[in-house]
Design a protein around this motif. Sequence first.
Motif, PDB file in Angstrom:
ATOM      1  N   GLN A  92       0.849  -1.179   0.000  1.00 24.58           N
ATOM      2  CA  GLN A  92       0.000   0.000   0.000  1.00 24.58           C
ATOM      3  C   GLN A  92       0.891   1.237   0.000  1.00 24.58           C
ATOM      4  N   SER A  93       0.270   2.400  -0.155  1.00 25.46           N
ATOM      5  CA  SER A  93       1.045   3.636  -0.210  1.00 25.46           C
ATOM      6  C   SER A  93       1.836   3.862   1.076  1.00 25.46           C
ATOM      7  N   GLN A 132      -7.188  -3.903  -0.153  1.00 24.85           N
ATOM      8  CA  GLN A 132      -6.893  -4.622   1.075  1.00 24.85           C
ATOM      9  C   GLN A 132      -7.759  -4.131   2.231  1.00 24.85           C
ATOM     10  N   THR A 133      -8.079  -2.839   2.227  1.00 25.27           N
ATOM     11  CA  THR A 133      -8.998  -2.334   3.244  1.00 25.27           C
ATOM     12  C   THR A 133     -10.377  -2.949   3.055  1.00 25.27           C
ATOM     13  N   TYR A 184     -23.348  -2.252   4.089  1.00 28.42           N
ATOM     14  CA  TYR A 184     -23.357  -0.996   4.838  1.00 28.42           C
ATOM     15  C   TYR A 184     -21.931  -0.494   5.102  1.00 28.42           C
ATOM     16  N   GLU A 185     -21.069  -1.369   5.584  1.00 25.71           N
ATOM     17  CA  GLU A 185     -19.721  -0.943   5.960  1.00 25.71           C
ATOM     18  C   GLU A 185     -18.922  -0.451   4.758  1.00 25.71           C
ATOM     19  N   LEU A 186     -19.105  -1.097   3.604  1.00 23.94           N
ATOM     20  CA  LEU A 186     -18.344  -0.684   2.415  1.00 23.94           C
ATOM     21  C   LEU A 186     -18.898   0.580   1.783  1.00 23.94           C
ATOM     22  N   ASN A 187     -20.209   0.783   1.861  1.00 28.49           N
ATOM     23  CA  ASN A 187     -20.809   1.909   1.158  1.00 28.49           C
ATOM     24  C   ASN A 187     -21.183   3.092   2.041  1.00 28.49           C
ATOM     25  N   SER A 188     -21.340   2.845   3.347  1.00 28.14           N
ATOM     26  CA  SER A 188     -21.772   3.925   4.239  1.00 28.14           C
ATOM     27  C   SER A 188     -20.936   4.049   5.503  1.00 28.14           C
ATOM     28  N   GLY A 189     -20.046   3.096   5.746  1.00 22.18           N
ATOM     29  CA  GLY A 189     -19.242   3.115   6.956  1.00 22.18           C
ATOM     30  C   GLY A 189     -18.093   4.102   6.879  1.00 22.18           C
TER      31      GLY A 189
END
Length: 314
Positions: A92-93, A132-133, A184-189
């Motif tokens: 990752q960065s 990865q996140t 929810y976690e991927l789109n609004s978390g």
Amino acid sequence: MKKLKIWVSKALAGVMTLMCFVGNSAPLYSQAAESSAPVTINETDSGNDVVHYVALGDSITIGDSYVWKVSDYLKSTYGNCVTNNLAVDGWQSGQLLDALTNPANSCYSYMRYAISNADVITIDIGSNDLLQTTMQVIANCFSCDVTQIGPVTAEWSNKFHTLSGWELYMHYLKAMVIARSINYELNSGSVIPAAISQFESNYKSIISVVSQLAPNAKIYIGNLYNPYVKAAVLYVGDYEVLNMERYAEVNLTKMNRIIANNAKGNVVVDLYNTINDPKYIIGDVANYDFNPHPNQDGQAAIAAKFIAAMKSGK
């Protein structure tokens, strides 16, 4: 009920293939000849001049990648090219930044030395910050370690083939709870926005450090492509768990905006609008194989884009 089993099994199989994002290996120091001072590239250089090319990135950059086509172009144009491919699988960065700035990092000395002697630098980093996140979010929803996503989802999938009646229905309800949590976690978390914010901080520092180490080098920065154009959508029953194409597009657009806004005068190479077709990707994304890496055609397209930028004289 048979249709339900197929839908859920495909969704879980799709999650399992996402594990290909996770990797970690040593930098590839290839064709690494050393020089005490950088060589300035210009069109009047003789055939005896040596161009020093450094490639920074992740798994997209390592191995039999676009780097060597770029290297061949530089060699044919300027007479000779010494290439250091310093990409690391799975980086990752933040890991690239640590290698550039932390003296305790095993890559620190050589990486800074190679960059300080570079005439041409390509950078392609950031995909794993999102991917990865995403894997970690999915692991959290399954209440498992990210390294166990494969076995855990395999177990869930197997139960849809072995259970029946009331037990199958209850298993489906449990799967729905996890599916809704993932959505929810991927789109609004808060986790994905935080990862993108951290990428912005890391990216600014990476460009600043590389520019300081190699003030006379030409730096070409690849933005991030979407490997999931026309990808299959993950469902549990009729419930849409994850639209991979849309999810990647939304977040990669944000990250590419960060890249463009913080390039500090270096050349941004548009890979987002280049690798935008399943024909360039190893995985069969329309059939739940979500391997995001470019195939040979994809690598050739990436190389052509970098080379075109170099030919333009920017």
